[in-house]
Design a protein around this motif. Sequence first.
Motif, short mmCIF file in Angstrom:
data_model
loop_
_atom_site.label_atom_id
_atom_site.label_comp_id
_atom_site.label_asym_id
_atom_site.label_seq_id
_atom_site.Cartn_x
_atom_site.Cartn_y
_atom_site.Cartn_z
N VAL A 123 86.72 -138.29 -101.72
CA VAL A 123 86.44 -137.24 -100.74
C VAL A 123 85.31 -137.74 -99.84
O VAL A 123 84.17 -137.91 -100.28
CB VAL A 123 86.01 -135.93 -101.43
N LEU A 124 85.64 -137.99 -98.59
CA LEU A 124 84.64 -138.49 -97.63
C LEU A 124 84.28 -137.35 -96.68
O LEU A 124 85.14 -136.82 -95.98
CB LEU A 124 85.22 -139.66 -96.84
N ILE A 125 82.99 -136.97 -96.69
CA ILE A 125 82.52 -135.93 -95.76
C ILE A 125 81.46 -136.58 -94.88
O ILE A 125 80.47 -137.12 -95.39
CB ILE A 125 81.94 -134.72 -96.50
N THR A 126 81.66 -136.52 -93.58
CA THR A 126 80.78 -137.27 -92.70
C THR A 126 80.59 -136.54 -91.39
O THR A 126 81.31 -135.58 -91.10
CB THR A 126 81.34 -138.69 -92.46
N GLY A 127 79.64 -136.99 -90.61
CA GLY A 127 79.39 -136.39 -89.31
C GLY A 127 80.26 -137.03 -88.24
O GLY A 127 80.94 -138.04 -88.47
N GLU A 128 80.19 -136.45 -87.06
CA GLU A 128 81.04 -136.89 -85.96
C GLU A 128 80.74 -138.34 -85.56
O GLU A 128 81.65 -139.09 -85.21
CB GLU A 128 80.77 -135.95 -84.77
N ARG A 129 79.45 -138.71 -85.66
CA ARG A 129 79.06 -140.03 -85.19
C ARG A 129 79.70 -141.15 -86.04
O ARG A 129 80.24 -142.11 -85.51
CB ARG A 129 77.53 -140.17 -85.21
N PHE A 130 79.64 -140.97 -87.37
CA PHE A 130 80.21 -141.97 -88.27
C PHE A 130 81.72 -142.06 -88.08
O PHE A 130 82.29 -143.15 -88.05
CB PHE A 130 79.87 -141.61 -89.72
N ALA A 131 82.36 -140.88 -87.95
CA ALA A 131 83.82 -140.88 -87.78
C ALA A 131 84.20 -141.53 -86.45
O ALA A 131 85.14 -142.35 -86.38
CB ALA A 131 84.34 -139.44 -87.83
N ALA A 132 83.45 -141.21 -85.39
CA ALA A 132 83.75 -141.77 -84.07
C ALA A 132 83.58 -143.29 -84.07
O ALA A 132 84.34 -144.02 -83.42
CB ALA A 132 82.86 -141.13 -83.01
N ALA A 133 82.58 -143.77 -84.83
CA ALA A 133 82.31 -145.21 -84.85
C ALA A 133 83.44 -145.98 -85.54
O ALA A 133 83.56 -147.19 -85.40
CB ALA A 133 80.97 -145.49 -85.56
N ALA A 134 84.27 -145.25 -86.31
CA ALA A 134 85.38 -145.91 -87.02
C ALA A 134 86.60 -146.12 -86.13
O ALA A 134 87.56 -146.77 -86.54
CB ALA A 134 85.76 -145.09 -88.25
N ALA A 135 86.57 -145.55 -84.92
CA ALA A 135 87.71 -145.69 -84.02
C ALA A 135 87.32 -146.52 -82.80
O ALA A 135 86.23 -146.32 -82.25
CB ALA A 135 88.18 -144.31 -83.55
N PRO A 136 88.17 -147.45 -82.37
CA PRO A 136 87.84 -148.27 -81.19
C PRO A 136 87.60 -147.41 -79.95
O PRO A 136 86.76 -147.75 -79.12
CB PRO A 136 89.08 -149.15 -81.01
N ASN A 137 88.31 -146.29 -79.85
CA ASN A 137 88.15 -145.46 -78.66
C ASN A 137 87.04 -144.42 -78.81
O ASN A 137 86.82 -143.60 -77.93
CB ASN A 137 89.48 -144.77 -78.31
N GLY A 138 86.33 -144.44 -79.98
CA GLY A 138 85.20 -143.54 -80.16
C GLY A 138 85.58 -142.09 -80.39
O GLY A 138 84.72 -141.21 -80.31
N ASP A 139 86.85 -141.82 -80.70
CA ASP A 139 87.29 -140.44 -80.95
C ASP A 139 87.21 -140.15 -82.44
O ASP A 139 87.76 -140.88 -83.27
CB ASP A 139 88.73 -140.25 -80.45
N PHE A 140 86.51 -139.06 -82.79
CA PHE A 140 86.28 -138.81 -84.22
C PHE A 140 87.57 -138.48 -84.97
O PHE A 140 87.72 -138.77 -86.15
CB PHE A 140 85.22 -137.71 -84.42
N ARG A 141 88.56 -137.87 -84.26
CA ARG A 141 89.84 -137.56 -84.93
C ARG A 141 90.55 -138.85 -85.30
O ARG A 141 91.05 -139.02 -86.41
CB ARG A 141 90.71 -136.70 -84.02
N GLU A 142 90.59 -139.73 -84.34
CA GLU A 142 91.18 -141.06 -84.57
C GLU A 142 90.42 -141.76 -85.70
O GLU A 142 91.02 -142.35 -86.60
CB GLU A 142 91.06 -141.87 -83.27
N GLY A 143 89.09 -141.66 -85.67
CA GLY A 143 88.27 -142.29 -86.71
C GLY A 143 88.55 -141.70 -88.09
O GLY A 143 88.59 -142.42 -89.09
N ALA A 144 88.76 -140.39 -88.14
CA ALA A 144 89.03 -139.74 -89.44
C ALA A 144 90.31 -140.31 -90.04
O ALA A 144 90.38 -140.58 -91.25
CB ALA A 144 89.14 -138.23 -89.24
N GLY A 145 91.32 -140.53 -89.20
CA GLY A 145 92.57 -141.11 -89.67
C GLY A 145 92.37 -142.52 -90.19
O GLY A 145 92.90 -142.90 -91.25
#
Lengths: 311, 311
Positions: B180-202
């Motif tokens: 279970v990963l719970i994180t803020g928008e910044r960490f999730a956004a950083a995981a996506a090349p386009n900086g979108d947190f939804r994309e990063g969450a996936g």
Amino acid sequence: MRTLDVVGLGFTSLDYLGLVPHLPRLDEGAPLLDFARQGGGPVAQALVTLSRLGASVGFVGRVGDDEAGTAMRAGLVAEGVDIGRLQVEPGATSGQCIILVDHTSGKRSICAHPGSAGEIDPTGLDVPFLCSGRYLHLDGHHSDAALVAARAARVAGVSVCLDAGGPDPRLLELVPLTDVLITGERFAAAAAPNGDFREGAGRLRAMGPRIVVVTRGEHGSFTETADGVFATPAFRVPVVDTTGAGDVFHGAYLFGLLRGWELDAVAEFASAAAAIKCGTLGGRAGIPRRAAVSEFLRDHGRRPPPAMVVG
Amino acid sequence: MRTLDVVGLGFTSLDYLGLVPHLPRLDEGAPLLDFARQGGGPVAQALVTLSRLGASVGFVGRVGDDEAGTAMRAGLVAEGVDIGRLQVEPGATSGQCIILVDHTSGKRSICAHPGSAGEIDPTGLDVPFLCSGRYLHLDGHHSDAALVAARAARVAGVSVCLDAGGPDPRLLELVPLTDVLITGERFAAAAAPNGDFREGAGRLRAMGPRIVVVTRGEHGSFTETADGVFATPAFRVPVVDTTGAGDVFHGAYLFGLLRGWELDAVAEFASAAAAIKCGTLGGRAGIPRRAAVSEFLRDHGRRPPPAMVVG
């Protein structure tokens, strides 16, 4: 009854100090390069300075019976300050300050919470104790009690020293009852229509004090008496934190007066003590003992005041 | 050995919080409208939340034997947290934070001092204790120890929950070990090349976790699982201080998972607990008990999750 050198009445707080690379902005984290928790408050720090230098002191203030109040009282006792008349209000919170110190400049932001212990009741003062020193030191806090204490001190032949920390209208009521007024540039400047602190120092002295000293931080101090005026330069030292430098100046200045030194030597001694304090985070930790001030003065090519002359 | 609901490993600090009308500038004083001293740290606050809600918890962290460390330990014990494996380093200072909270927005600046107690040695961990809960909760601090603990938990069949608080490269090593990963928008956004947190969450979920939740403050939360995605709005409440709202969300979220509720009910319950916390200064004082969250949900027209279902 002359049992102590100096009795003080004023504000005491517990200070939480953080050294930061820069002041933080909202929703931003910043590292604390250093952290300290120390007792604070203008009169309390001046009295600790006097005690470390070798004088006997007592303090009348007011705290809550919370953990902060307990820590403050223990700290003052450890410094040899007589707190037998310190008031402890059951169920109240003590004054506490958060102080952020900028690592680059040593300048700081002070956020103060007065707590809920309230003001010292002027009708319940132990006046004989307040008049048991050679000096009564005030900072304008607990202003009703301070006025009662100052008037009693005048009657008893005890000299009154005032740390006028800000342009508070109640402070001006204390000035005519003051023998030694030590204040910052802002308060002095506010006393002159043209906003000049030198002019203001003269006007303040005309209200009663025999000595007026204006402390100007890195620009040193300015002294005005009936014999004339003189400036004392500040020592150039690496600064970690300026918190409490003025309080240490006041304490060391009173120490010099107690010893009967010439006023230029007193101002230089006080300036040295304040400069040493600036090397350490917090208002209390860096307060020097007598030997350290003498060594500092020698290191800077000055002759320390004689050790054994009792004023 | 399953003696606790959740065991946490992470950072703990003593926080000094000041409510200010605005952030101070250099050489400026500001009043503190309120002051509080409370235990803090992401995992520690989540565990206190779990304990107040009714779960049994243990905490592995590291403090000094100074006054701050003593106060922190006493605070955790008072909250019912098992700190039998908390490490106390003799002569070291504990982590401490100065937090200034803006009265207008409830947003804050956190200045953190790690202290000198150092990292938890991964070779000296009590692995059976760390694996004695149904969940192991981590915040990425003590990263070497956290990796050892997470790997052991996976082997032992203990679910791993990660509070990924910032874009720390070591955090990414923990993600594949996380359920279970719970994180803020910044960490999730950083995981996506386009900086979108939804994309990063996936993308984060593709690394291993079966549940990824992105907490977005006043914008609510976003949940991604194999079954799809959904958004949960935040409750609109008067905000005094957002400090620790995320930590409370994590703790309440784990409580919902322990109870076996549907994920949308879990997210809403966690959101309610976090909203309640924002009404009080400090990360700990405002953490609600179970009945308060249920009442809050009813007051906002929601049906609280059933009280007696055990997951």
